[in-house]
Design an enzyme around this catalytic site. Sequence first.
Site, PDB file in Angstrom:
ATOM      1  N   ASP A 180     -11.390  -6.512  -6.867  1.00 59.05           N
ATOM      2  CA  ASP A 180     -11.510  -5.066  -7.085  1.00 59.05           C
ATOM      3  C   ASP A 180     -12.968  -4.616  -7.165  1.00 59.05           C
ATOM      4  O   ASP A 180     -13.708  -5.019  -8.062  1.00 59.05           O
ATOM      5  CB  ASP A 180     -10.774  -4.706  -8.387  1.00 59.05           C
ATOM      6  CG  ASP A 180     -10.325  -3.263  -8.389  1.00 59.05           C
ATOM      7  OD1 ASP A 180      -9.663  -2.859  -7.414  1.00 59.05           O
ATOM      8  OD2 ASP A 180     -10.650  -2.540  -9.347  1.00 59.05           O
ATOM      9  N   ASP A 211      -7.255   4.266   1.657  1.00 54.68           N
ATOM     10  CA  ASP A 211      -6.253   3.342   1.147  1.00 54.68           C
ATOM     11  C   ASP A 211      -6.333   3.211  -0.376  1.00 54.68           C
ATOM     12  O   ASP A 211      -7.427   3.218  -0.948  1.00 54.68           O
ATOM     13  CB  ASP A 211      -6.531   1.975   1.793  1.00 54.68           C
ATOM     14  CG  ASP A 211      -5.528   0.906   1.405  1.00 54.68           C
ATOM     15  OD1 ASP A 211      -4.351   1.047   1.747  1.00 54.68           O
ATOM     16  OD2 ASP A 211      -5.939  -0.079   0.737  1.00 54.68           O
ATOM     17  N   GLU A 213      -4.345   8.062   0.001  1.00 55.84           N
ATOM     18  CA  GLU A 213      -3.045   7.461  -0.241  1.00 55.84           C
ATOM     19  C   GLU A 213      -2.859   7.279  -1.739  1.00 55.84           C
ATOM     20  O   GLU A 213      -3.514   6.440  -2.361  1.00 55.84           O
ATOM     21  CB  GLU A 213      -2.919   6.123   0.477  1.00 55.84           C
ATOM     22  CG  GLU A 213      -1.501   5.624   0.429  1.00 55.84           C
ATOM     23  CD  GLU A 213      -1.378   4.202  -0.023  1.00 55.84           C
ATOM     24  OE1 GLU A 213      -0.314   3.622   0.173  1.00 55.84           O
ATOM     25  OE2 GLU A 213      -2.331   3.654  -0.600  1.00 55.84           O
TER      26      GLU A 213
HETATM   27  C1  LAG Z   1      -2.181   0.026   0.407  1.00 56.29           C
HETATM   28  N1  LAG Z   1      -2.165   1.197  -0.052  1.00 56.29           N
HETATM   29  O1  LAG Z   1      -2.529   1.505  -1.266  1.00 56.29           O
HETATM   30  C2  LAG Z   1      -1.722  -0.291   1.776  1.00 56.29           C
HETATM   31  O2  LAG Z   1      -1.040   0.810   2.341  1.00 56.29           O
HETATM   32  C3  LAG Z   1      -0.892  -1.536   1.703  1.00 56.29           C
HETATM   33  O3  LAG Z   1      -0.383  -1.845   2.977  1.00 56.29           O
HETATM   34  C4  LAG Z   1      -1.754  -2.648   1.126  1.00 56.29           C
HETATM   35  O4  LAG Z   1      -0.975  -3.798   0.809  1.00 56.29           O
HETATM   36  C5  LAG Z   1      -2.377  -2.273  -0.221  1.00 56.29           C
HETATM   37  N2  LAG Z   1      -2.622  -0.907  -0.412  1.00 56.29           N
HETATM   38  C6  LAG Z   1      -3.702  -2.979  -0.376  1.00 56.29           C
HETATM   39  O5  LAG Z   1      -4.613  -2.500   0.585  1.00 56.29           O
HETATM   40  C7  LAG Z   1      -0.790  -4.722   1.869  1.00 56.29           C
HETATM   41  C8  LAG Z   1       0.519  -5.460   1.657  1.00 56.29           C
HETATM   42  C9  LAG Z   1       0.405  -6.495   0.543  1.00 56.29           C
HETATM   43  C10 LAG Z   1      -0.749  -7.412   0.825  1.00 56.29           C
HETATM   44  C11 LAG Z   1      -2.015  -6.550   0.831  1.00 56.29           C
HETATM   45  C12 LAG Z   1      -3.259  -7.349   1.121  1.00 56.29           C
HETATM   46  O6  LAG Z   1       1.530  -4.489   1.327  1.00 56.29           O
HETATM   47  O7  LAG Z   1       1.629  -7.269   0.574  1.00 56.29           O
HETATM   48  O8  LAG Z   1      -0.840  -8.401  -0.196  1.00 56.29           O
HETATM   49  O9  LAG Z   1      -1.905  -5.586   1.934  1.00 56.29           O
HETATM   50  O10 LAG Z   1      -3.160  -7.991   2.358  1.00 56.29           O
HETATM   51  C13 LAG Z   1      -0.771  -9.749   0.270  1.00 56.29           C
HETATM   52  C14 LAG Z   1       0.356 -10.508  -0.392  1.00 56.29           C
HETATM   53  C15 LAG Z   1       0.099 -10.623  -1.901  1.00 56.29           C
HETATM   54  C16 LAG Z   1      -1.228 -11.293  -2.160  1.00 56.29           C
HETATM   55  C17 LAG Z   1      -2.321 -10.480  -1.457  1.00 56.29           C
HETATM   56  C18 LAG Z   1      -3.687 -11.121  -1.601  1.00 56.29           C
HETATM   57  O11 LAG Z   1       1.588  -9.857  -0.140  1.00 56.29           O
HETATM   58  O12 LAG Z   1       1.152 -11.398  -2.498  1.00 56.29           O
HETATM   59  O13 LAG Z   1      -1.500 -11.348  -3.553  1.00 56.29           O
HETATM   60  O14 LAG Z   1      -2.020 -10.413  -0.044  1.00 56.29           O
HETATM   61  O15 LAG Z   1      -3.697 -12.443  -1.113  1.00 56.29           O
HETATM   62 CA    CA Z   2      -9.798  -0.450  -8.323  1.00 53.60          CA
END
Ligand code: LAG
Ligand code: CA
Length: 512
Positions: free
Chosen positions: A182, A212, A248
Amino acid sequence: MGIFILALVLGVSLAQHDPHMKHGRTSIVHLFEWRWADIADECERYLAPNGFAGVQISPPSESIVLQNPWRPWYERYQPISYNLCSRSGTEKELRDMVTRCNNVGVNIYVDAVINHMCGAGGGEGKHSSCGSYFNSHKKDFPAVPYSSWDFNDGKCKTNSGEIENYHDIFQVRDCRLVSLLDLNLQKDYVRDKVAEYMNTLIDMGVAGFRVDACKHMWPGDLQAVSSRLHNLNTSWFPSNSKPFIYQEVIDLGGEPITASDYTGIGRVTEFKYSSKLGTVIRKWNGEKMAYLRTWGEGWGFMTSGNALVFVDNHDNQRGHGAGGSSVITFWDPRIYKMATGFMLAHPYGVTRVMSSFRWNRHIVDGKDQNDWMGPPSYPDGSTKPVLINPDTTCGDNWVCEHRWRQIRNMVIFRNVVNNQPISHWWDNGSNQVAFGRGNRGFIVFNNDDRHLDMTLNTGLPGGTYCDIISGQKEGSRCSGKQVTVDSDGRAHFNISNMDEDPFIAIHVDSKL
Ligand code: LAG
Ligand code: CA
C-alpha cells in the site's frame, strides 16, 4: 455563471467531472485487455463511425507477470513501475493508439492503479512486463523508484497488515488490500511520482482516468495528486481542459466510506446502479420495471452529474469486487441487451459499455473457479489480436458486446437524444414500460410473460420509423420492424414476450 459560483461555494471542481466527449457523443466502451494496436484500429474502423465517445483501456503501467495461476487478467492490477510496456503493447504502440483515436475524435481514458504496487508475496526478480527488477519482500521498486519508505505499513494498525474491517476507515485507507503493498500517498514524493506518471499520459493525449481502488485512498491525497495534473493536450482539447476523473469507489451502502466522500474530486462509479438494474431486470425481490419511473437519484443514487454508470464491469462480471449475483453480463445475452438498452436510453450518468472476453466459466457453489482467467492468449502468454468476423462480430473468444447490433444502435440512440429530458413515461404497473426523450426518441420494453399490445404517445413527429433493435434504417427501408407514428405522435406497439429481443426503440434519425 450561476453554476460556476455554486461550484466555488461547494468547493466542487466541476471541471474534472467533464469527460470532454466530442461531436455530441456520449458513451465510453471498456475494451478490457485489448491490445493497443487493436484499439487503434477499432477507433478508426468502428468506434468513430458508430458514435462511441471514448475507450477505457486496461492499465498501461508495467505490471507483475504471474505464472500461477497462468497469466491472470488481474496481474495488471499489480504495478511494478510506471514504465509503459504492458501486456497490451509497447509505449510506442500506446502512443500510436492515443494519436489515432484522438484523430477520429475518440477519447482515451486510462485505468490508473495508484493505491498500491504488487502483492507482498510477489517475489523478487524480473517477472514484470517490461523486465524491470523488483523485490516485493524489501518493498523495492527501483524502476520508479519506490523503497520501503514509500509504503503505509507503519500506519496500518491491524495485526495482519491487511484490511480486516471495512467499518474502520483508517484500515481501509492505510492497510493492504488483498496483500497489495500500500503506497503512502501522504508523502509528497509518492504524490509526485504518481502525478508524473499520469502527466506523461496526459501529455500523450489521453482525456482522463478511471482511478482504481479509490475507497482505499484518502480523498485529500487524491485531491493532492489531482492538483498536480496538467491540462489536456491542446492538439486535441480546448485550452485549460482538466482531465476527466472517474473514481472507482464500491459503495453499495452499509459502510462508513461513501461515494459522496469523493464527488468533490471527480465523478464516481455508481455500483448501486449495476446491482439494482440487475435485480429489476431479473425481477428478483419483487422488483419490476414499472419502478424504474424514479430511476436515478430517486433510488438513492448519487447526483447524475457525479455518476459513471454501467451494467457490469470487469470485476463484478466474474464475481470480483462486489455487487452480487444480480449483476447481468453477456452470459445472459437476452436480458443483457435489455439492461444495456435501458441504461443507454435513460439520461442518468455518464454511461460505460463493457466489452469482454469469454473464459471457461465454471461455477461451483456460486463461485467461479476460473474467475482469474486472462484474455485470449497464445501459449507464450501474449494476448491474441481481436479477430473480426465477416459479419462484423468478433471471434477468438472476444465477445465485443459493443458490436452487438442492439447495443451499438442504442449507443447511437443516446447521442441522438442527448440532453433531452424523459417524456411520455408509460407503464402497465408491471414489467412493460415505455418512455421518450423529448421529441427525439422513444423506447418500449416488454419484460412481462405476456404480449404487449398498446397504442402509446411517443412525442415524435409523424412518420415511419425503423426499430433499431430488430434492425435499423438502411437507405430507404428498415431491415427490422417498422413503427408508424401518426400526426398526434401516437404509435401502436406489438411486442411478444417470445421475441428475440422484447423491446423496440426509434429515434428521429431512424425515420424513413
Ligand atoms: C480494483 N478496484 O478497486 C480492481 O477493479 C480490481 O480488479 C483489483 O483486484 C483491485 N482493485 C486491486 O487493484 C484484482 C483482483 C484481485 C487481485 C488483484 C491484484 O480482483 O483478485 O488479487 O487485482 O492482482 C490477487 C489475488 C489475491 C492476492 C493478490 C496479491 O486474487 O488473493 O492476495 O492478487 O497477490
Ligand atoms: Ca491505501
